[in-house]
Design a protein around this motif. Structure first.
Motif, PDB file in Angstrom:
ATOM      1  N   ILE A 251       0.868  -1.180   0.000  1.00 57.93           N
ATOM      2  CA  ILE A 251       0.000   0.000   0.000  1.00 57.93           C
ATOM      3  C   ILE A 251       0.903   1.227   0.000  1.00 57.93           C
ATOM      4  CG2 ILE A 251      -1.833   1.236   1.210  1.00 57.93           C
ATOM      5  CD1 ILE A 251      -2.565  -1.424   2.541  1.00 57.93           C
ATOM      6  N   ASN A 252       1.029   1.845  -1.156  1.00 56.36           N
ATOM      7  CA  ASN A 252       1.867   3.036  -1.239  1.00 56.36           C
ATOM      8  C   ASN A 252       1.246   4.201  -0.480  1.00 56.36           C
ATOM      9  OD1 ASN A 252       3.766   1.722  -2.960  1.00 56.36           O
ATOM     10  ND2 ASN A 252       2.304   1.980  -4.625  1.00 56.36           N
ATOM     11  N   ARG A 253      -0.088   4.290  -0.569  1.00 52.27           N
ATOM     12  CA  ARG A 253      -0.775   5.309   0.201  1.00 52.27           C
ATOM     13  C   ARG A 253      -2.256   4.994   0.262  1.00 52.27           C
ATOM     14  NH1 ARG A 253      -1.771  11.687  -1.098  1.00 52.27           N
ATOM     15  NH2 ARG A 253      -2.867  12.184   0.806  1.00 52.27           N
ATOM     16  N   LEU A 254      -2.842   5.214   1.430  1.00 47.99           N
ATOM     17  CA  LEU A 254      -4.287   5.066   1.596  1.00 47.99           C
ATOM     18  C   LEU A 254      -4.760   6.130   2.578  1.00 47.99           C
ATOM     19  CD1 LEU A 254      -6.956   3.585   1.127  1.00 47.99           C
ATOM     20  CD2 LEU A 254      -6.364   2.079   3.024  1.00 47.99           C
ATOM     21  N   ALA A 255      -5.615   7.025   2.112  1.00 46.75           N
ATOM     22  CA  ALA A 255      -6.108   8.112   2.948  1.00 46.75           C
ATOM     23  C   ALA A 255      -7.616   8.221   2.796  1.00 46.75           C
ATOM     24  CB  ALA A 255      -5.450   9.436   2.560  1.00 46.75           C
ATOM     25  N   PHE A 256      -8.287   8.552   3.888  1.00 47.07           N
ATOM     26  CA  PHE A 256      -9.740   8.759   3.878  1.00 47.07           C
ATOM     27  C   PHE A 256     -10.023  10.251   3.954  1.00 47.07           C
ATOM     28  CE2 PHE A 256      -9.345   4.403   4.968  1.00 47.07           C
ATOM     29  CZ  PHE A 256     -10.518   3.782   4.613  1.00 47.07           C
ATOM     30  N   GLY A 257      -9.668  10.967   2.915  1.00 50.48           N
ATOM     31  CA  GLY A 257      -9.902  12.411   2.914  1.00 50.48           C
ATOM     32  C   GLY A 257      -8.667  13.173   2.490  1.00 50.48           C
ATOM     33  N   ASP A 258      -8.795  14.498   2.490  1.00 49.32           N
ATOM     34  CA  ASP A 258      -7.711  15.370   2.044  1.00 49.32           C
ATOM     35  C   ASP A 258      -6.603  15.455   3.082  1.00 49.32           C
ATOM     36  OD1 ASP A 258      -9.074  15.937  -0.316  1.00 49.32           O
ATOM     37  OD2 ASP A 258     -10.181  17.590   0.613  1.00 49.32           O
ATOM     38  N   TYR A 259      -5.425  15.816   2.604  1.00 48.60           N
ATOM     39  CA  TYR A 259      -4.265  15.980   3.485  1.00 48.60           C
ATOM     40  C   TYR A 259      -4.426  17.230   4.338  1.00 48.60           C
ATOM     41  CZ  TYR A 259       0.397  17.296   5.009  1.00 48.60           C
ATOM     42  OH  TYR A 259       1.466  17.685   5.778  1.00 48.60           O
ATOM     43  N   PHE A 260      -3.980  17.154   5.577  1.00 48.50           N
ATOM     44  CA  PHE A 260      -3.856  18.338   6.427  1.00 48.50           C
ATOM     45  C   PHE A 260      -2.584  18.182   7.254  1.00 48.50           C
ATOM     46  CE2 PHE A 260      -6.409  15.303   8.812  1.00 48.50           C
ATOM     47  CZ  PHE A 260      -5.818  15.311  10.064  1.00 48.50           C
ATOM     48  N   PRO A 261      -1.976  19.277   7.708  1.00 49.81           N
ATOM     49  CA  PRO A 261      -0.698  19.197   8.437  1.00 49.81           C
ATOM     50  C   PRO A 261      -0.793  18.291   9.659  1.00 49.81           C
ATOM     51  CG  PRO A 261      -1.172  21.467   7.831  1.00 49.81           C
ATOM     52  CD  PRO A 261      -2.407  20.680   7.493  1.00 49.81           C
ATOM     53  N   GLY A 262       0.161  17.378   9.760  1.00 49.79           N
ATOM     54  CA  GLY A 262       0.222  16.489  10.913  1.00 49.79           C
ATOM     55  C   GLY A 262      -0.518  15.181  10.746  1.00 49.79           C
ATOM     56  N   VAL A 263      -1.243  14.991   9.646  1.00 53.78           N
ATOM     57  CA  VAL A 263      -1.994  13.744   9.462  1.00 53.78           C
ATOM     58  C   VAL A 263      -1.027  12.579   9.261  1.00 53.78           C
ATOM     59  CG1 VAL A 263      -2.224  14.035   6.961  1.00 53.78           C
ATOM     60  CG2 VAL A 263      -3.870  12.631   8.208  1.00 53.78           C
ATOM     61  N   GLN A 264      -1.363  11.441   9.829  1.00 56.88           N
ATOM     62  CA  GLN A 264      -0.575  10.232   9.672  1.00 56.88           C
ATOM     63  C   GLN A 264      -1.496   9.099   9.214  1.00 56.88           C
ATOM     64  OE1 GLN A 264       1.500   9.419  13.324  1.00 56.88           O
ATOM     65  NE2 GLN A 264       2.981  11.058  13.021  1.00 56.88           N
TER      66      GLN A 264
END
Length: 407
Positions: free
Chosen positions: A271-284
């Motif tokens: 999994i190169n990347r999996l996010a549930f929403g837009d990026y915000f500072p500090g998100v992991q």
């Protein structure tokens, strides 16, 4: 004039800082050293406070999530299937890497507890063929384009004649006399709606003339990188990557594995990347960069994800509505008796009833000034105490020495 002079005298009597004549001052070497050291310490602490004041601080709060009827945006940066682990990392919406499943057999489905289901999703999805070394061979949007050929097979069994409109056979999967299947994908879709598995694709005229069988054979030994994004209802559900095309039979979720069924499928993936929403500072995102290599026979790899709604507001007032998540994982092997289980990678997600808010703020100016005054006053007072202790100690020692000499 007299009244004015009386007022000035009263103000003078309020002076809390009476001045001492310079003749009564006694300056010492230790006092000079203490003054220099305390001044440097004041300067250091002042710039430390100034740096904190100029930078923002993030305040966080926990609230009950009372939102209703929203959708959940899943940013899956890339899912790849190749004979070896892919080294390609694409910073896009969703990105996972399968090391040993060819693109022509890899499909993406979603379903949730409300009953909504989407099979073989292709909208906003891009697949990339990957060789054994992880290099991209070909990148294109999913789907097989039907080449234009002369006289393809008609629904009634004859060949297309001049000026006759083409209407391909669905090979028994028609729901009405007017149904036409003009491509291999349309035949597969008709079979899926009937709950049938298309295991004889080499006998389907549309699949043969589109070169679908040869296409699958040509991809033998390759992998596939699939990337894109999903919009799903804000309820518990799952999305999964499985070889074949989904269909239902007797209320059981199955997959059409075509004529290329094997006893086992290597579902190794990265999994190169999996996010549930837009990026915000500090998100992991805890699944970013996660890699799993299959060592046992074919099975189902499951990720259980708890999604936490998050609202981030920066110092300029811009608000980002996103999500964070935690995850646990589990592997089920087909050899343990799960005969009804499908080989593939499943992401089961559920929504947390609590949402988190982050807000960037500056330290108030009055707080900054209070800290500065505390630094100056505190250091000045402590330095005075130290200086007084050293000064009186030196005087006491000096008096003892002088008394010893006279004695």
């Amino acid at each position: 004039m007299g009244r004015g002079g009386g007022i000035l005298e009263k103000l003078r009597s309020l002076d809390a800082y009476p001045k001492i004549n310079d003749d009564f001052f006694s300056r010492t070497l230790s006092g000079g050293i203490i003054t220099l050291a305390s001044s440097l310490l004041m300067l250091f602490l002042f710039f430390s406070e100034l740096r904190l004041y100029l930078h923002t601080v993030t305040e966080s709060k926990l609230l009950v999530d009372a939102s209703r009827g929203e959708t959940l945006h899943i940013n899956v940066i890339s899912l790849s299937s190749s004979p070896l682990p892919s080294r390609v990392i694409n910073v896009k919406k969703f990105d996972v890497t399968f090391p040993a499943i060819r693109c022509s057999l890899l499909s993406l489905d979603t379903m949730d507890i409300s009953g909504e289901q989407h099979f073989d999703i292709r909208h906003h999805i891009v697949k990339k063929r990957i060789d054994a070394h992880g290099s991209v061979i070909e990148a294109k949007k999913d789907g097989i384009g039907a080449p234009k050929i002369e006289k393809p097979l008609q629904r009634h069994g004859g060949r297309l004649e001049h000026n006759e409109k083409y209407c391909g056979s669905c090979f028994g999967a028609e729901t009405s006399d007017d149904d036409c299947c003009n491509s291999c994908d349309e035949v597969r879709e008709a079979y899926r709606k009937k709950g049938w598995a298309l295991t004889n694709a080499e006998l389907i005229d549309q699949c043969e003339r589109e070169g679908f069988i040869q296409k699958v054979k040509d991809e033998d030994g390759e992998g596939c990188n699939i990337e894109g994004s999903l919009e799903v209802n804000k309820v518990a559900g799952n999305f999964h990557f499985i070889p074949g095309k989904s269909f239902h039979q007797s209320n059981v979720h199955l997959h059409d594995l075509l004529a290329f069924q094997t006893d086992s499928y290597n579902i190794s993936h990265k999994i190169n990347r999996l996010a549930f929403g837009d990026y915000f500072p500090g998100v992991q995102n805890p699944l970013d960069g996660v890699q799993w290599m299959q060592e046992r026979p074919s099975g189902m790899y499951q990720y259980f994800i708890k999604v936490v709604p998050t609202i981030y507001t920066n110092i300029r007032g811009r608000t980002i509505f996103s999500n964070q998540y935690s995850v646990t994982e589990h592997y089920k092997s087909l050899e343990l008796g799960y005969s009804h289980m499908l080989p593939g990678v499943f992401f089961f997600y559920d929504l947390s009833p609590i949402k988190v808010t982050f807000k960037e703020e500056h330290v108030p100016f009055l707080h900054f000034m209070t800290h500065i005054c505390a630094i100056i006053g505190g250091i000045f007072t402590i330095a005075g105490l130290i200086d007084s202790f050293i000064y009186h100690g030196q005087r006491a020692i000096k008096k003892k020495i002088e008394a010893g000499k006279f004695g």
